[in-house]
Every structure is written in C-alpha cells, then in structure tokens.
Scaffold this motif. Structure first.
Motif, PDB file in Angstrom:
ATOM      1  N   GLU A 166      -5.942   7.734   5.460  1.00  9.36           N
ATOM      2  CA  GLU A 166      -5.196   8.520   6.189  1.00  9.36           C
ATOM      3  C   GLU A 166      -5.708   8.721   7.659  1.00  9.36           C
ATOM      4  O   GLU A 166      -4.719   9.109   8.497  1.00  9.36           O
ATOM      5  CB  GLU A 166      -5.960   9.790   5.492  1.00  9.36           C
ATOM      6  CG  GLU A 166      -5.022  11.308   5.803  1.00  9.36           C
ATOM      7  CD  GLU A 166      -5.310  12.435   5.218  1.00  9.36           C
ATOM      8  OE1 GLU A 166      -5.107  13.552   5.636  1.00  9.36           O
ATOM      9  OE2 GLU A 166      -6.075  12.427   4.221  1.00  9.36           O
ATOM     10  N   HIS A 167      -6.854   8.611   7.971  1.00  9.02           N
ATOM     11  CA  HIS A 167      -7.350   8.708   9.327  1.00  9.02           C
ATOM     12  C   HIS A 167      -6.741   7.580  10.262  1.00  9.02           C
ATOM     13  O   HIS A 167      -6.381   7.939  11.259  1.00  9.02           O
ATOM     14  CB  HIS A 167      -8.810   8.767   9.493  1.00  9.02           C
ATOM     15  CG  HIS A 167      -9.308   8.727  11.071  1.00  9.02           C
ATOM     16  ND1 HIS A 167      -9.279   9.971  11.587  1.00  9.02           N
ATOM     17  CD2 HIS A 167      -9.698   7.667  11.848  1.00  9.02           C
ATOM     18  CE1 HIS A 167      -9.714   9.489  12.933  1.00  9.02           C
ATOM     19  NE2 HIS A 167      -9.959   8.250  12.888  1.00  9.02           N
ATOM     20  N   ARG A 186     -12.421   8.178  -2.644  1.00 12.18           N
ATOM     21  CA  ARG A 186     -12.249   9.486  -1.774  1.00 12.18           C
ATOM     22  C   ARG A 186     -12.536   9.050  -0.334  1.00 12.18           C
ATOM     23  O   ARG A 186     -11.699   9.105   0.512  1.00 12.18           O
ATOM     24  CB  ARG A 186     -12.817  10.474  -2.044  1.00 12.18           C
ATOM     25  CG  ARG A 186     -12.553  11.496  -3.223  1.00 12.18           C
ATOM     26  CD  ARG A 186     -13.170  12.829  -3.513  1.00 12.18           C
ATOM     27  NE  ARG A 186     -12.632  13.536  -4.502  1.00 12.18           N
ATOM     28  CZ  ARG A 186     -12.945  13.475  -5.940  1.00 12.18           C
ATOM     29  NH1 ARG A 186     -14.029  12.557  -6.305  1.00 12.18           N
ATOM     30  NH2 ARG A 186     -12.358  14.155  -6.703  1.00 12.18           N
ATOM     31  N   SER A 187     -13.561   8.285  -0.180  1.00 12.54           N
ATOM     32  CA  SER A 187     -13.840   7.803   1.291  1.00 12.54           C
ATOM     33  C   SER A 187     -12.800   6.681   1.650  1.00 12.54           C
ATOM     34  O   SER A 187     -12.295   6.870   2.993  1.00 12.54           O
ATOM     35  CB  SER A 187     -15.394   7.113   1.018  1.00 12.54           C
ATOM     36  OG  SER A 187     -15.532   6.317   2.447  1.00 12.54           O
ATOM     37  N   LEU A 188     -12.356   5.702   0.947  1.00 13.46           N
ATOM     38  CA  LEU A 188     -11.228   5.021   1.404  1.00 13.46           C
ATOM     39  C   LEU A 188      -9.976   5.790   1.605  1.00 13.46           C
ATOM     40  O   LEU A 188      -9.205   5.318   2.653  1.00 13.46           O
ATOM     41  CB  LEU A 188     -10.947   3.908   0.104  1.00 13.46           C
ATOM     42  CG  LEU A 188     -12.245   2.791  -0.146  1.00 13.46           C
ATOM     43  CD1 LEU A 188     -11.936   1.952  -1.210  1.00 13.46           C
ATOM     44  CD2 LEU A 188     -12.588   2.046   1.284  1.00 13.46           C
ATOM     45  N   LEU A 228       0.679  -1.262   0.146  1.00 10.45           N
ATOM     46  CA  LEU A 228      -0.100  -0.026   0.053  1.00 10.45           C
ATOM     47  C   LEU A 228       0.823   1.395  -0.056  1.00 10.45           C
ATOM     48  O   LEU A 228       0.692   2.096  -0.842  1.00 10.45           O
ATOM     49  CB  LEU A 228      -1.017  -0.060   1.250  1.00 10.45           C
ATOM     50  CG  LEU A 228      -1.747   1.193   1.431  1.00 10.45           C
ATOM     51  CD1 LEU A 228      -2.733   1.439   0.082  1.00 10.45           C
ATOM     52  CD2 LEU A 228      -2.552   1.249   2.541  1.00 10.45           C
ATOM     53  N   PRO A 229       1.811   1.574   0.800  1.00  7.02           N
ATOM     54  CA  PRO A 229       2.700   2.652   0.774  1.00  7.02           C
ATOM     55  C   PRO A 229       3.143   3.021  -0.282  1.00  7.02           C
ATOM     56  O   PRO A 229       3.301   4.107  -0.895  1.00  7.02           O
ATOM     57  CB  PRO A 229       3.787   2.516   1.825  1.00  7.02           C
ATOM     58  CG  PRO A 229       3.278   1.498   2.823  1.00  7.02           C
ATOM     59  CD  PRO A 229       2.214   0.512   1.865  1.00  7.02           C
ATOM     60  N   TYR A 230       3.778   1.933  -1.231  1.00  9.81           N
ATOM     61  CA  TYR A 230       4.536   2.094  -2.413  1.00  9.81           C
ATOM     62  C   TYR A 230       3.329   2.368  -3.652  1.00  9.81           C
ATOM     63  O   TYR A 230       3.549   3.442  -4.165  1.00  9.81           O
ATOM     64  CB  TYR A 230       5.062   0.644  -2.614  1.00  9.81           C
ATOM     65  CG  TYR A 230       5.669   0.827  -4.343  1.00  9.81           C
ATOM     66  CD1 TYR A 230       6.852   1.536  -4.469  1.00  9.81           C
ATOM     67  CD2 TYR A 230       5.073   0.242  -5.175  1.00  9.81           C
ATOM     68  CE1 TYR A 230       7.420   1.540  -5.678  1.00  9.81           C
ATOM     69  CE2 TYR A 230       5.451   0.151  -6.351  1.00  9.81           C
ATOM     70  CZ  TYR A 230       6.714   1.000  -6.922  1.00  9.81           C
ATOM     71  OH  TYR A 230       7.381   0.983  -8.004  1.00  9.81           O
ATOM     72  N   ARG A 231       2.349   1.957  -3.441  1.00  8.73           N
ATOM     73  CA  ARG A 231       1.208   2.126  -4.532  1.00  8.73           C
ATOM     74  C   ARG A 231       0.586   3.226  -4.455  1.00  8.73           C
ATOM     75  O   ARG A 231       0.536   4.088  -5.215  1.00  8.73           O
ATOM     76  CB  ARG A 231      -0.020   1.122  -4.286  1.00  8.73           C
ATOM     77  CG  ARG A 231       0.489  -0.334  -4.875  1.00  8.73           C
ATOM     78  CD  ARG A 231       1.013  -0.513  -5.999  1.00  8.73           C
ATOM     79  NE  ARG A 231       0.254   0.119  -7.115  1.00  8.73           N
ATOM     80  CZ  ARG A 231       0.833   0.339  -8.183  1.00  8.73           C
ATOM     81  NH1 ARG A 231       1.912  -0.214  -8.630  1.00  8.73           N
ATOM     82  NH2 ARG A 231       0.240   1.086  -9.267  1.00  8.73           N
ATOM     83  N   LEU A 232       0.324   3.905  -3.127  1.00 12.84           N
ATOM     84  CA  LEU A 232      -0.241   5.206  -2.808  1.00 12.84           C
ATOM     85  C   LEU A 232       0.976   6.397  -3.445  1.00 12.84           C
ATOM     86  O   LEU A 232       0.466   7.263  -3.794  1.00 12.84           O
ATOM     87  CB  LEU A 232      -0.297   5.545  -1.223  1.00 12.84           C
ATOM     88  CG  LEU A 232      -1.670   4.699  -0.943  1.00 12.84           C
ATOM     89  CD1 LEU A 232      -1.655   5.067   0.776  1.00 12.84           C
ATOM     90  CD2 LEU A 232      -3.139   5.308  -1.403  1.00 12.84           C
ATOM     91  N   SER A 233       2.227   6.036  -3.006  1.00 15.31           N
ATOM     92  CA  SER A 233       3.325   7.070  -3.410  1.00 15.31           C
ATOM     93  C   SER A 233       3.582   6.975  -4.882  1.00 15.31           C
ATOM     94  O   SER A 233       3.475   8.127  -5.417  1.00 15.31           O
ATOM     95  CB  SER A 233       4.635   6.419  -2.667  1.00 15.31           C
ATOM     96  OG  SER A 233       5.635   7.273  -3.029  1.00 15.31           O
ATOM     97  N   ASN A 245       2.560  10.389  -6.797  1.00 17.24           N
ATOM     98  CA  ASN A 245       3.582  11.119  -7.596  1.00 17.24           C
ATOM     99  C   ASN A 245       3.113  11.254  -9.167  1.00 17.24           C
ATOM    100  O   ASN A 245       3.199  12.468  -9.789  1.00 17.24           O
ATOM    101  CB  ASN A 245       4.696  10.283  -7.502  1.00 17.24           C
ATOM    102  CG  ASN A 245       5.441  10.285  -6.496  1.00 17.24           C
ATOM    103  OD1 ASN A 245       5.213  11.263  -5.719  1.00 17.24           O
ATOM    104  ND2 ASN A 245       6.343   9.377  -5.894  1.00 17.24           N
ATOM    105  N   VAL A 246       2.554  10.444  -9.462  1.00 15.03           N
ATOM    106  CA  VAL A 246       2.070  10.407 -11.128  1.00 15.03           C
ATOM    107  C   VAL A 246       0.821  11.493 -11.271  1.00 15.03           C
ATOM    108  O   VAL A 246       0.753  12.297 -12.137  1.00 15.03           O
ATOM    109  CB  VAL A 246       1.775   9.059 -11.811  1.00 15.03           C
ATOM    110  CG1 VAL A 246       0.558   8.307 -11.322  1.00 15.03           C
ATOM    111  CG2 VAL A 246       1.889   9.196 -13.354  1.00 15.03           C
ATOM    112  N   VAL A 247      -0.089  11.313 -10.529  1.00 13.60           N
ATOM    113  CA  VAL A 247      -1.137  12.303 -10.488  1.00 13.60           C
ATOM    114  C   VAL A 247      -0.759  13.855 -10.178  1.00 13.60           C
ATOM    115  O   VAL A 247      -1.069  14.638 -10.848  1.00 13.60           O
ATOM    116  CB  VAL A 247      -2.390  11.862  -9.272  1.00 13.60           C
ATOM    117  CG1 VAL A 247      -3.380  12.916  -9.122  1.00 13.60           C
ATOM    118  CG2 VAL A 247      -2.903  10.278  -9.753  1.00 13.60           C
TER     119      VAL A 247
END
Length: 155
Positions: free
Chosen positions: A144-145, A137-139, A15-20, A24-26
C-alpha cells in the motif's frame, strides 16, 4: 514474420487482480455481519467503523482514511444521517466542510458489529499462524505504501 515477445499477463499471478479478488471475497464474508443484521452497505459500514475508531471526522478526512471517492462517502454519510446513525454538522473551522459523528444509535451498531467483524476476520485468517498473519499485514502495508508513493509521484 517474427513478432517481438511481450510479457504475457497471467491474471492468477497478477498482483492487482489477486488483491482485488482476495479483498472482494474477504469483504463479502465480513459484509454478512453488517448487511444481514443492520442493512448497511460496505461504504456505510466503513464510515461507521472509522467514526467509531477515530471519533468525529470531516467528510474530507473520511475520503482520505477510507480511500473512497468523495461521492460514495457523501452518499453513505447522507444515508447514515437519514437513518439517525450519524450526525453531520458544519465544521467550526471551515463553513464549507461537514463534520460527522456517530449518534448513540450509530455507536450501538458499531459496538455490535465490530466484534462480529473481528470474528469473521479471525475465521478468514484461521489458516495462518500468528507469524504469517503479522507478515501478511506487514507486506500489505508495504505494498500500500509503495503504491501510494507511486501515485504521488505520477498523478
């Protein structure tokens, strides 16, 4: 000799890698708007966006809101002030604190970039239907929370 099996890290499923990577690309796609048209760094745009949306804020407020470290916030604030896009003034409540606000020139940039940034976001999200966008957005908010709560528990 038999070694105990340990979990194997697979970056594409981590997850941390995919989110990063996704962030980054967005961010790179959206950054084209404010970098090419206005020569702003990502940190500078974030401050302009927060000030444009929230109004005057202290640098400490900006650190909390953007989740950026103090040094990049301070550096971006000084650069924006030097360009005449933000005004930094001593806080009335705390003489050690600085309040930042957009100047008229900063407000004009915000009003030009915000719609273009939203259009870039729409382009990125075009492959998702309305329900998927809401769910994403909810996920993200829940992740984040949960991460914030974990940080608070275990500094």
């Amino acid at each position: 000799m038999n070694r105990p099996r340990t979990a194997s890290l697979k970056l594409d499923a981590f997850l941390p890698y995919r989110l990063s990577v996704a962030a980054n690309v967005v961010s790179q796609r959206v950054a084209r708007v404010y970098v090419e048209q206005h020569g702003l760094s990502t940190q500078e745009w974030r401050l302009i966006a927060v000030l444009g949306e929230d109004g005057d804020r202290t640098q400490q407020d900006l650190v909390k809101r953007t989740r950026m470290d103090k040094v990049p916030v301070s550096r971006a604030a000084r650069a924006l002030e030097a360009r005449g896009l933000v005004r930094r003034a001593t806080s009335e409540r705390d003489a050690r604190s600085r309040r930042l606000s957009l100047t008229a020139a900063g407000r004009r940039i915000y009003e030009r970039v915000a719609p273009a940034a939203l259009a870039a976001e729409a382009e990125v999200l075009a492959g998702l239907d309305a329900h998927e966008r809401t769910l994403l957005r909810s996920l993200l908010e829940r992740v984040e929370h949960a991460a914030s709560a974990a940080l608070a528990r275990d500094p």
